[in-house]
Design a protein around this motif. Structure first.
Motif, PDB file in Angstrom:
ATOM      1  N   TYR A 140       6.346   3.642  -8.231  1.00  0.00           N
ATOM      2  CA  TYR A 140       5.458   3.132  -6.897  1.00  0.00           C
ATOM      3  C   TYR A 140       4.545   1.904  -7.237  1.00  0.00           C
ATOM      4  O   TYR A 140       4.624   1.019  -6.587  1.00  0.00           O
ATOM      5  N   LEU A 141       3.933   1.927  -8.436  1.00  0.00           N
ATOM      6  CA  LEU A 141       3.128   0.832  -8.648  1.00  0.00           C
ATOM      7  C   LEU A 141       4.110  -0.491  -8.732  1.00  0.00           C
ATOM      8  O   LEU A 141       3.311  -1.553  -8.325  1.00  0.00           O
ATOM      9  N   SER A 142       4.895  -0.327  -9.433  1.00  0.00           N
ATOM     10  CA  SER A 142       5.935  -1.442  -9.887  1.00  0.00           C
ATOM     11  C   SER A 142       6.302  -1.961  -8.444  1.00  0.00           C
ATOM     12  O   SER A 142       6.482  -3.153  -8.016  1.00  0.00           O
ATOM     13  N   ALA A 143       6.792  -0.906  -7.529  1.00  0.00           N
ATOM     14  CA  ALA A 143       7.232  -1.347  -6.215  1.00  0.00           C
ATOM     15  C   ALA A 143       6.280  -1.996  -5.303  1.00  0.00           C
ATOM     16  O   ALA A 143       6.597  -3.149  -4.836  1.00  0.00           O
ATOM     17  N   TYR A 144       4.953  -1.579  -5.434  1.00  0.00           N
ATOM     18  CA  TYR A 144       3.893  -1.962  -4.830  1.00  0.00           C
ATOM     19  C   TYR A 144       3.746  -3.685  -5.383  1.00  0.00           C
ATOM     20  O   TYR A 144       3.567  -4.558  -4.309  1.00  0.00           O
ATOM     21  N   ARG A 145       3.830  -3.728  -6.503  1.00  0.00           N
ATOM     22  CA  ARG A 145       3.538  -5.289  -7.039  1.00  0.00           C
ATOM     23  C   ARG A 145       4.533  -6.093  -6.560  1.00  0.00           C
ATOM     24  O   ARG A 145       4.506  -7.094  -6.055  1.00  0.00           O
ATOM     25  N   ILE A 146       5.946  -5.625  -6.509  1.00  0.00           N
ATOM     26  CA  ILE A 146       7.038  -6.430  -6.089  1.00  0.00           C
ATOM     27  C   ILE A 146       6.792  -6.734  -4.569  1.00  0.00           C
ATOM     28  O   ILE A 146       7.169  -7.975  -4.236  1.00  0.00           O
ATOM     29  N   PHE A 147       6.525  -5.685  -3.696  1.00  0.00           N
ATOM     30  CA  PHE A 147       6.280  -6.085  -2.354  1.00  0.00           C
ATOM     31  C   PHE A 147       5.225  -6.935  -2.055  1.00  0.00           C
ATOM     32  O   PHE A 147       5.104  -7.736  -1.258  1.00  0.00           O
ATOM     33  N   ASP A 171       2.786   6.310  -0.536  1.00  0.00           N
ATOM     34  CA  ASP A 171       3.562   7.134  -1.509  1.00  0.00           C
ATOM     35  C   ASP A 171       2.894   7.484  -2.652  1.00  0.00           C
ATOM     36  O   ASP A 171       2.752   8.655  -3.161  1.00  0.00           O
ATOM     37  N   ILE A 172       2.014   6.207  -3.210  1.00  0.00           N
ATOM     38  CA  ILE A 172       1.075   6.778  -4.107  1.00  0.00           C
ATOM     39  C   ILE A 172       0.185   7.864  -3.710  1.00  0.00           C
ATOM     40  O   ILE A 172      -0.189   8.830  -4.443  1.00  0.00           O
ATOM     41  N   GLY A 173      -0.424   7.460  -2.638  1.00  0.00           N
ATOM     42  CA  GLY A 173      -1.391   8.493  -2.172  1.00  0.00           C
ATOM     43  C   GLY A 173      -0.779   9.830  -1.967  1.00  0.00           C
ATOM     44  O   GLY A 173      -1.459  10.741  -2.403  1.00  0.00           O
ATOM     45  N   ASN A 174       0.435  10.123  -1.683  1.00  0.00           N
ATOM     46  CA  ASN A 174       1.150  11.384  -1.525  1.00  0.00           C
ATOM     47  C   ASN A 174       0.941  11.982  -3.018  1.00  0.00           C
ATOM     48  O   ASN A 174       0.918  13.269  -2.997  1.00  0.00           O
ATOM     49  N   LEU A 175       1.350  11.198  -3.933  1.00  0.00           N
ATOM     50  CA  LEU A 175       1.385  12.018  -5.258  1.00  0.00           C
ATOM     51  C   LEU A 175       0.192  12.295  -5.652  1.00  0.00           C
ATOM     52  O   LEU A 175       0.113  13.540  -6.135  1.00  0.00           O
ATOM     53  N   TYR A 176      -1.030  11.721  -5.250  1.00  0.00           N
ATOM     54  CA  TYR A 176      -2.344  12.170  -5.510  1.00  0.00           C
ATOM     55  C   TYR A 176      -2.612  13.612  -4.592  1.00  0.00           C
ATOM     56  O   TYR A 176      -3.568  14.298  -4.877  1.00  0.00           O
ATOM     57  N   LEU A 177      -2.312  13.497  -3.533  1.00  0.00           N
ATOM     58  CA  LEU A 177      -2.335  14.568  -2.634  1.00  0.00           C
ATOM     59  C   LEU A 177      -1.693  15.855  -3.136  1.00  0.00           C
ATOM     60  O   LEU A 177      -2.353  16.747  -3.254  1.00  0.00           O
ATOM     61  N   GLU A 178      -0.605  15.831  -3.672  1.00  0.00           N
ATOM     62  CA  GLU A 178       0.120  16.879  -4.408  1.00  0.00           C
ATOM     63  C   GLU A 178      -0.648  17.252  -5.448  1.00  0.00           C
ATOM     64  O   GLU A 178      -0.672  18.373  -6.388  1.00  0.00           O
ATOM     65  N   SER A 225      -8.490   6.592  -1.040  1.00  0.00           N
ATOM     66  CA  SER A 225      -8.343   5.415  -1.462  1.00  0.00           C
ATOM     67  C   SER A 225      -7.127   4.647  -1.297  1.00  0.00           C
ATOM     68  O   SER A 225      -6.977   3.428  -0.466  1.00  0.00           O
ATOM     69  N   TYR A 226      -5.996   5.294  -1.487  1.00  0.00           N
ATOM     70  CA  TYR A 226      -4.610   4.765  -1.492  1.00  0.00           C
ATOM     71  C   TYR A 226      -4.280   4.575   0.107  1.00  0.00           C
ATOM     72  O   TYR A 226      -3.797   3.561   0.369  1.00  0.00           O
ATOM     73  N   TYR A 227      -4.790   5.742   0.884  1.00  0.00           N
ATOM     74  CA  TYR A 227      -4.405   5.607   2.262  1.00  0.00           C
ATOM     75  C   TYR A 227      -5.170   4.433   2.834  1.00  0.00           C
ATOM     76  O   TYR A 227      -4.749   3.747   3.899  1.00  0.00           O
ATOM     77  N   SER A 228      -6.588   4.352   2.560  1.00  0.00           N
ATOM     78  CA  SER A 228      -7.267   3.233   3.136  1.00  0.00           C
ATOM     79  C   SER A 228      -6.793   1.956   2.554  1.00  0.00           C
ATOM     80  O   SER A 228      -6.591   0.772   3.563  1.00  0.00           O
TER      81      SER A 228
END
Length: 179
Positions: A48-55, A70-77, A86-89
């Protein structure tokens, strides 16, 4: 190896004159889904972090916002609610023009605040999520957000408001998509 099909697909698309970066982005998204399903949360986070950097490098703000959610969802779990917020913001900062993404941002930040016992902030976030659901004209989403809001109002001791909010959710659930 997961990377081999990705390289083959990118090379094939490149020969056909399409944008290989787009294909790489989409394949990476699917790879992450497979990792999550297999329980490889660390691999999913890395991808996800790699995808974020690509985008971000390709200037796709909406895709950046989705990757951050998507990263925020991982942390939600993982119940790391500070990182969820933080990620949602960051997602909202990256792209605030999509009411669907906004709804997810406000609802999940509300959930994070609620889990941490910050009920007033949760109530405010659910209020923003409710506005987004109404903008989308989705009775189903509106009913779901109203339920979250009513539960939070109940926890705040606002019993009359919680009952009113719950009544609104129940009225929506009587017909249409929310039924």
């Amino acid at each position: 190896e997961a990377g081999v099909p990705m390289i083959v697909a990118i090379n094939k698309v490149d020969k056909e004159g399409a944008n290989p970066q787009k294909v790489r982005e989409r394949l990476l998204e699917h790879e992450v889904i497979v990792e999550q399903m297999g329980g490889d949360v660390q691999g999913a986070l890395k991808d996800y972090l790699s995808a974020y950097r690509i985008f971000r490098a390709s200037g796709e703000a909406r895709s950046c916002a989705i990757a951050l959610q998507d990263i925020g969802n991982l942390y939600l779990e993982a119940a790391d609610f500070d990182r969820v917020r933080s990620y949602y913001s960051q997602s909202l900062e990256a792209y605030a023009k999509d009411p669907w993404l906004n709804l997810a941002t406000y609802n999940n930040r509300g959930q994070a605040y609620r889990e941490q016992g910050h009920l007033a902030q949760a109530e405010a976030e659910y209020g923003l999520a409710l506005k987004a659901a109404r903008q989308l004209q989705s009775q189903l989403l509106e009913a779901r957000i109203l339920t979250n809001l009513a539960e939070t109002q109940y926890e705040l001791g606002k019993l009359d408001r919680a009952l009113t909010t719950l009544s609104q959710a129940e009225a929506l659930a009587q017909h249409g998509e929310a039924a």
